[in-house]
Design an enzyme around this catalytic site. Structure first.
Site, PDB file in Angstrom:
ATOM      1  N   HIS A   1     -13.121  -5.421 -14.795  1.00  0.00           N
ATOM      2  CA  HIS A   1     -14.131  -5.356 -14.000  1.00  0.00           C
ATOM      3  C   HIS A   1     -13.939  -5.292 -12.707  1.00  0.00           C
ATOM      4  O   HIS A   1     -13.356  -6.135 -12.038  1.00  0.00           O
ATOM      5  CB  HIS A   1     -14.723  -6.854 -14.436  1.00  0.00           C
ATOM      6  CG  HIS A   1     -16.147  -7.104 -13.818  1.00  0.00           C
ATOM      7  ND1 HIS A   1     -16.917  -7.954 -14.228  1.00  0.00           N
ATOM      8  CD2 HIS A   1     -16.860  -6.500 -12.997  1.00  0.00           C
ATOM      9  CE1 HIS A   1     -18.101  -8.187 -13.421  1.00  0.00           C
ATOM     10  NE2 HIS A   1     -17.990  -7.003 -12.868  1.00  0.00           N
ATOM     11  N   ASP A   2     -14.135  -3.966 -11.991  1.00  0.00           N
ATOM     12  CA  ASP A   2     -13.932  -3.993 -10.658  1.00  0.00           C
ATOM     13  C   ASP A   2     -14.744  -2.723 -10.110  1.00  0.00           C
ATOM     14  O   ASP A   2     -15.473  -2.169 -10.605  1.00  0.00           O
ATOM     15  CB  ASP A   2     -12.240  -3.559 -10.276  1.00  0.00           C
ATOM     16  CG  ASP A   2     -11.789  -4.060  -9.105  1.00  0.00           C
ATOM     17  OD1 ASP A   2     -12.470  -3.798  -7.981  1.00  0.00           O
ATOM     18  OD2 ASP A   2     -10.745  -4.742  -8.993  1.00  0.00           O
TER      19      ASP A   2
ATOM     20  N   ARG B   1      -5.810 -16.958 -34.959  1.00  0.00           N
ATOM     21  CA  ARG B   1      -5.204 -18.105 -35.480  1.00  0.00           C
ATOM     22  C   ARG B   1      -4.881 -18.538 -36.919  1.00  0.00           C
ATOM     23  O   ARG B   1      -4.027 -18.872 -37.448  1.00  0.00           O
ATOM     24  CB  ARG B   1      -5.718 -19.462 -34.755  1.00  0.00           C
ATOM     25  CG  ARG B   1      -4.969 -19.490 -33.375  1.00  0.00           C
ATOM     26  CD  ARG B   1      -5.760 -20.409 -32.379  1.00  0.00           C
ATOM     27  NE  ARG B   1      -7.201 -19.924 -32.115  1.00  0.00           N
ATOM     28  CZ  ARG B   1      -8.030 -20.600 -31.244  1.00  0.00           C
ATOM     29  NH1 ARG B   1      -7.875 -21.754 -30.547  1.00  0.00           N
ATOM     30  NH2 ARG B   1      -9.151 -20.054 -30.890  1.00  0.00           N
TER      31      ARG B   1
ATOM     32  N   THR C   1     -18.304 -15.346 -25.092  1.00  0.00           N
ATOM     33  CA  THR C   1     -19.030 -16.594 -26.062  1.00  0.00           C
ATOM     34  C   THR C   1     -18.638 -17.884 -25.306  1.00  0.00           C
ATOM     35  O   THR C   1     -19.409 -19.040 -25.659  1.00  0.00           O
ATOM     36  CB  THR C   1     -18.444 -16.531 -27.430  1.00  0.00           C
ATOM     37  OG1 THR C   1     -17.126 -16.433 -27.064  1.00  0.00           O
ATOM     38  CG2 THR C   1     -19.083 -15.566 -28.095  1.00  0.00           C
TER      39      THR C   1
ATOM     40  N   LYS D   1      -4.361  -6.606 -31.520  1.00  0.00           N
ATOM     41  CA  LYS D   1      -4.912  -6.879 -30.099  1.00  0.00           C
ATOM     42  C   LYS D   1      -3.896  -7.604 -29.198  1.00  0.00           C
ATOM     43  O   LYS D   1      -3.498  -8.628 -29.414  1.00  0.00           O
ATOM     44  CB  LYS D   1      -6.336  -7.691 -30.302  1.00  0.00           C
ATOM     45  CG  LYS D   1      -6.918  -7.947 -28.745  1.00  0.00           C
ATOM     46  CD  LYS D   1      -8.239  -8.666 -29.056  1.00  0.00           C
ATOM     47  CE  LYS D   1      -8.048 -10.140 -29.119  1.00  0.00           C
ATOM     48  NZ  LYS D   1      -7.766 -10.806 -27.610  1.00  0.00           N
TER      49      LYS D   1
ATOM     50  N   LYS E   1     -10.298  -6.492 -20.285  1.00  0.00           N
ATOM     51  CA  LYS E   1     -11.669  -6.745 -19.770  1.00  0.00           C
ATOM     52  C   LYS E   1     -11.657  -6.240 -18.458  1.00  0.00           C
ATOM     53  O   LYS E   1     -11.982  -7.149 -17.553  1.00  0.00           O
ATOM     54  CB  LYS E   1     -11.940  -8.322 -20.035  1.00  0.00           C
ATOM     55  CG  LYS E   1     -11.970  -8.735 -21.365  1.00  0.00           C
ATOM     56  CD  LYS E   1     -12.662 -10.021 -21.412  1.00  0.00           C
ATOM     57  CE  LYS E   1     -12.582 -10.841 -22.747  1.00  0.00           C
ATOM     58  NZ  LYS E   1     -11.104 -11.052 -23.380  1.00  0.00           N
TER      59      LYS E   1
ATOM     60  N   ASP F   1      -6.788  -5.744 -24.763  1.00  0.00           N
ATOM     61  CA  ASP F   1      -7.926  -6.481 -24.262  1.00  0.00           C
ATOM     62  C   ASP F   1      -7.769  -7.041 -22.992  1.00  0.00           C
ATOM     63  O   ASP F   1      -7.297  -8.401 -22.815  1.00  0.00           O
ATOM     64  CB  ASP F   1      -8.337  -7.659 -25.404  1.00  0.00           C
ATOM     65  CG  ASP F   1      -9.132  -8.661 -25.053  1.00  0.00           C
ATOM     66  OD1 ASP F   1     -10.110  -8.209 -24.406  1.00  0.00           O
ATOM     67  OD2 ASP F   1      -9.183  -9.994 -25.708  1.00  0.00           O
TER      68      ASP F   1
HETATM   69  O1  C5P Z   1      -7.438 -17.182 -32.670  1.00  0.00           O
HETATM   70  P1  C5P Z   1      -8.742 -16.737 -32.677  1.00  0.00           P
HETATM   71  O2  C5P Z   1      -9.037 -16.087 -34.094  1.00  0.00           O
HETATM   72  O3  C5P Z   1      -9.965 -17.655 -32.099  1.00  0.00           O
HETATM   73  O4  C5P Z   1      -8.808 -15.510 -31.661  1.00  0.00           O
HETATM   74  C1  C5P Z   1      -9.908 -14.852 -31.061  1.00  0.00           C
HETATM   75  C2  C5P Z   1      -9.332 -13.799 -30.282  1.00  0.00           C
HETATM   76  O5  C5P Z   1     -10.375 -13.178 -29.690  1.00  0.00           O
HETATM   77  C3  C5P Z   1      -8.532 -14.517 -28.956  1.00  0.00           C
HETATM   78  O6  C5P Z   1      -7.649 -13.521 -28.436  1.00  0.00           O
HETATM   79  C4  C5P Z   1      -9.783 -14.527 -27.872  1.00  0.00           C
HETATM   80  O7  C5P Z   1      -9.259 -14.581 -26.793  1.00  0.00           O
HETATM   81  C5  C5P Z   1     -10.697 -13.535 -28.544  1.00  0.00           C
HETATM   82  N1  C5P Z   1     -11.931 -13.514 -27.920  1.00  0.00           N
HETATM   83  C6  C5P Z   1     -12.781 -14.490 -28.387  1.00  0.00           C
HETATM   84  N2  C5P Z   1     -14.137 -14.579 -28.184  1.00  0.00           N
HETATM   85  C7  C5P Z   1     -14.538 -13.876 -27.521  1.00  0.00           C
HETATM   86  C8  C5P Z   1     -13.809 -12.739 -26.641  1.00  0.00           C
HETATM   87  C9  C5P Z   1     -12.420 -12.724 -27.277  1.00  0.00           C
HETATM   88  O8  C5P Z   1     -12.377 -15.410 -29.131  1.00  0.00           O
HETATM   89  N3  C5P Z   1     -15.851 -13.792 -26.923  1.00  0.00           N
END
Ligand code: C5P
Length: 245
Positions: free
Chosen positions: A73-74, A224, A133, A42, A71, A69
């Site tokens: 929106h326009d 992470r 979220t 991603k 997102k 990613d």
């Molecule tokens: O490091 P981690 O596993 O938390 O990364 C999750 C990825 O998913 C990040 O790039 C974050 O921006 C993305 N993301 C998220 N929650 C969402 C939408 C996207 O954690 N609702």
């Protein structure tokens, strides 16, 4: 034995590693380190803003599949233009906000498919973002939305289905209700994944990779726990072992 190998690869193909790093060199090194067994990555706003579109073409040359990613929106016309342009870069998946409405979602799908056909590329998966979220019931009320968060998420997912989208980004907790409303072929892409051994970081509602699969997720976005691990390859091995059970 061969069958086990195939199944293991099918499981690995469900992982999308979030390349939340600050340079092309770091992204490139991670992709080289983790592929195979992984293939899907991603690229989010941070990396794309730092590197520009060439990050996509360079990673694609390594054989990586890319979920862009950004997102979108326009207004429909603007989103359609952007969808066509990123499709021409060869992205395999990209997303739009379903809060932009059905006309905008349809415009993104049509532009992506028309560009892919013209360029002889496969259609990218067009995925909708329902409710981030980071938002809660109070934030929804602030923006004038009265229905409950759960109903809003499923309602937006249904709008995505009716508009021709291939699936949605959703937390694993929301996945069963979306699956029930939108059917087996609708892709569910879930972030907020934390293996049993890793830190939660800032993710509030987390599920393990195995729990996310059991909840009906098709793709797991994991950042992470892999990219900050002292040995990202070992992290992958442990995650695959958990998923494979
Ligand atoms: O490091 P981690 O596993 O938390 O990364 C999750 C990825 O998913 C990040 O790039 C974050 O921006 C993305 N993301 C998220 N929650 C969402 C939408 C996207 O954690 N609702």
């Amino acid at each position: 034995m061969q069958k086990n190998g195939e199944h293991r690869q099918q499981v690995a193909d469900k992982i999308i590693v979030a390349l939340d790093v600050g340079s092309e060199a770091e992204a490139y090194a991670l992709v080289k380190l983790l592929s195979p067994p992984l293939s899907y990555y991603k690229v989010g706003m941070k990396l794309f803003t730092i590197c520009g579109p060439r990050i996509i073409t360079r990673l694609k040359k390594l054989g990586a599949k890319i979920f862009l990613d950004l997102k979108f929106h326009d207004i429909p016309h603007t989103v359609a233009s952007a969808a066509g342009i990123i499709t021409s870069y060869g992205v395999d998946m990209f997303n739009i906000h379903l809060g932009g409405g059905g006309e905008m979602a349809c415009a993104a799908v049509e532009a992506a498919r028309e560009t892919a056909d013209r360029k002889g590329l496969p259609w990218p998966l067009v995925i909708g973002v329902t409710v981030l979220t980071s938002l809660d019931a109070q934030t929804l009320r602030e923006t004038g939305i009265e229905r409950s968060l759960d109903r809003h998420v499923v309602g937006l997912a249904a709008l995505g289905l009716e508009s021709g989208l291939d699936g949605v980004v959703a937390s694993s907790q929301e996945a069963p209700a979306i699956r029930a409303r939108c059917g087996e072929d609708f892709r569910i892409v879930t972030p907020g994944i934390r293996p049993s051994w890793s830190a939660r970081d800032d993710q509030e509602r987390v599920l393990t990779p195995r729990q996310a699969l059991d909840a009906g997720a098709d793709y797991l976005v994991i950042g992470r726990p892999i990219i900050k691990h002292p040995s990202p390859e070992k992290a992958i091995e442990k995650i695959l072992a958990e998923m494979y059970k």
